[in-house]
Scaffold this motif. Structure first.
Motif, short mmCIF file in Angstrom:
data_model
loop_
_atom_site.label_atom_id
_atom_site.label_comp_id
_atom_site.label_asym_id
_atom_site.label_seq_id
_atom_site.Cartn_x
_atom_site.Cartn_y
_atom_site.Cartn_z
N VAL A 35 40.63 38.81 45.04
CA VAL A 35 41.37 38.45 46.26
C VAL A 35 42.69 37.81 45.89
O VAL A 35 43.73 38.08 46.51
N ARG A 36 42.69 36.96 44.87
CA ARG A 36 43.94 36.32 44.43
C ARG A 36 44.93 37.38 43.93
O ARG A 36 46.13 37.28 44.21
N ILE A 37 44.45 38.37 43.19
CA ILE A 37 45.33 39.45 42.73
C ILE A 37 45.92 40.18 43.93
O ILE A 37 47.13 40.47 43.97
N ALA A 38 45.11 40.47 44.92
CA ALA A 38 45.61 41.13 46.14
C ALA A 38 46.67 40.28 46.82
O ALA A 38 47.69 40.80 47.29
N ALA A 39 46.45 38.97 46.86
CA ALA A 39 47.44 38.08 47.48
C ALA A 39 48.74 38.07 46.70
O ALA A 39 49.83 38.03 47.29
N LEU A 40 48.65 38.13 45.36
CA LEU A 40 49.88 38.18 44.55
C LEU A 40 50.69 39.42 44.88
O LEU A 40 51.91 39.36 44.98
N VAL A 41 49.99 40.54 45.06
CA VAL A 41 50.69 41.78 45.43
C VAL A 41 51.36 41.61 46.79
O VAL A 41 52.53 41.96 46.96
N ALA A 42 50.64 41.05 47.73
CA ALA A 42 51.15 40.90 49.10
C ALA A 42 52.41 40.05 49.17
O ALA A 42 53.28 40.31 50.00
N VAL A 62 36.55 40.21 35.14
CA VAL A 62 37.26 41.24 35.90
C VAL A 62 37.94 42.17 34.89
O VAL A 62 38.59 41.71 33.96
N ASP A 63 37.78 43.48 35.08
CA ASP A 63 38.39 44.43 34.15
C ASP A 63 39.51 45.23 34.81
O ASP A 63 39.77 45.10 36.01
N ALA A 64 40.17 46.04 34.01
CA ALA A 64 41.33 46.81 34.48
C ALA A 64 40.96 47.76 35.62
O ALA A 64 41.74 47.96 36.55
N ASP A 65 39.76 48.35 35.56
CA ASP A 65 39.34 49.25 36.64
C ASP A 65 39.24 48.51 37.98
O ASP A 65 39.60 49.06 39.02
N GLN A 66 38.78 47.28 37.94
CA GLN A 66 38.69 46.50 39.18
C GLN A 66 40.08 46.16 39.72
O GLN A 66 40.30 46.19 40.93
N ILE A 67 41.01 45.86 38.82
CA ILE A 67 42.39 45.58 39.26
C ILE A 67 42.98 46.83 39.89
O ILE A 67 43.60 46.77 40.96
N ARG A 68 42.79 47.98 39.24
CA ARG A 68 43.27 49.25 39.82
C ARG A 68 42.63 49.49 41.18
O ARG A 68 43.27 49.98 42.11
N GLY A 69 41.35 49.16 41.29
CA GLY A 69 40.65 49.32 42.57
C GLY A 69 41.27 48.48 43.67
O GLY A 69 41.42 48.93 44.81
N VAL A 70 41.66 47.26 43.34
CA VAL A 70 42.33 46.39 44.31
C VAL A 70 43.66 47.00 44.73
O VAL A 70 43.98 47.07 45.92
N LEU A 71 44.44 47.45 43.75
CA LEU A 71 45.74 48.04 44.08
C LEU A 71 45.57 49.26 44.98
O LEU A 71 46.34 49.45 45.93
N THR A 72 44.57 50.08 44.69
CA THR A 72 44.30 51.27 45.50
C THR A 72 43.86 50.88 46.91
O THR A 72 44.31 51.47 47.90
N ALA A 73 43.01 49.87 47.00
CA ALA A 73 42.48 49.46 48.31
C ALA A 73 43.55 48.88 49.22
O ALA A 73 43.53 49.09 50.43
N ALA A 75 46.93 49.38 48.94
CA ALA A 75 48.15 50.19 49.04
C ALA A 75 48.49 50.60 50.48
O ALA A 75 49.65 50.49 50.89
N PRO A 76 47.51 51.05 51.28
CA PRO A 76 47.86 51.43 52.65
C PRO A 76 48.34 50.25 53.50
O PRO A 76 49.05 50.44 54.48
N ILE A 77 47.96 49.04 53.12
CA ILE A 77 48.33 47.86 53.89
C ILE A 77 49.70 47.33 53.45
O ILE A 77 50.56 47.04 54.27
N VAL A 78 49.89 47.18 52.13
CA VAL A 78 51.13 46.56 51.63
C VAL A 78 52.24 47.56 51.36
O VAL A 78 53.40 47.17 51.27
N GLY A 79 51.88 48.82 51.19
CA GLY A 79 52.89 49.86 50.98
C GLY A 79 53.15 50.15 49.51
O GLY A 79 52.84 49.36 48.62
N ALA A 84 54.24 49.38 43.57
CA ALA A 84 55.12 49.67 42.43
C ALA A 84 55.66 48.37 41.81
O ALA A 84 55.70 48.23 40.58
N SER A 85 56.05 47.44 42.64
CA SER A 85 56.53 46.15 42.16
C SER A 85 55.43 45.41 41.41
O SER A 85 55.64 44.86 40.32
N ALA A 86 54.23 45.40 41.97
CA ALA A 86 53.10 44.72 41.33
C ALA A 86 52.77 45.35 39.99
O ALA A 86 52.53 44.63 39.01
#
Length: 110
Positions: A35-42, A62-73, A75-79, A84-86
């Protein structure tokens, strides 16, 4: 106002805020870090924020696949621009970590 006992009052404050946040949360450690990683992206956080939080995320498994999963999840919300910036900021954070480790290793051999 309380006196600061260290030379790093801002870092101490951030550490205390983080500890309070973790204690108050009902999330497990991995979910909290994701959740914190998602907030950093936002908020389009800088590389230093990713560096600190990715290190903490790694410590709780937490591994790289989970981070990629967060970015994928998210993406439709943050754009795509935020994703790309994250991604760029995460890459810069990892480069900083590699550079710091190399410097520490060089100092240890000197």
């Amino acid at each position: 106002m309380a006196e600061q006992a260290t030379d790093t009052p801002v870092l101490d404050l951030l550490a205390a805020m983080t500890a309070d946040s973790i204690e108050a949360s009902s999330l497990d450690a991995q979910s909290l870090m994701l959740v914190r990683i998602a907030a950093l992206v936002a908020v389009d956080a800088p590389p230093a924020s990713y560096l600190l939080n990715l290190a903490a995320a790694g410590e709780v498994g937490v591994d790289a696949d989970q981070i990629r999963g967060v970015l994928t999840a998210i993406a439709p919300i943050v754009g795509t621009a935020r994703i790309a910036s994250a991604t760029g900021n995460i890459a810069r954070a990892l480069a900083i970590e590699i550079e710091l480790e190399a410097e520490l290793e060089a100092e240890g051999q000197a």
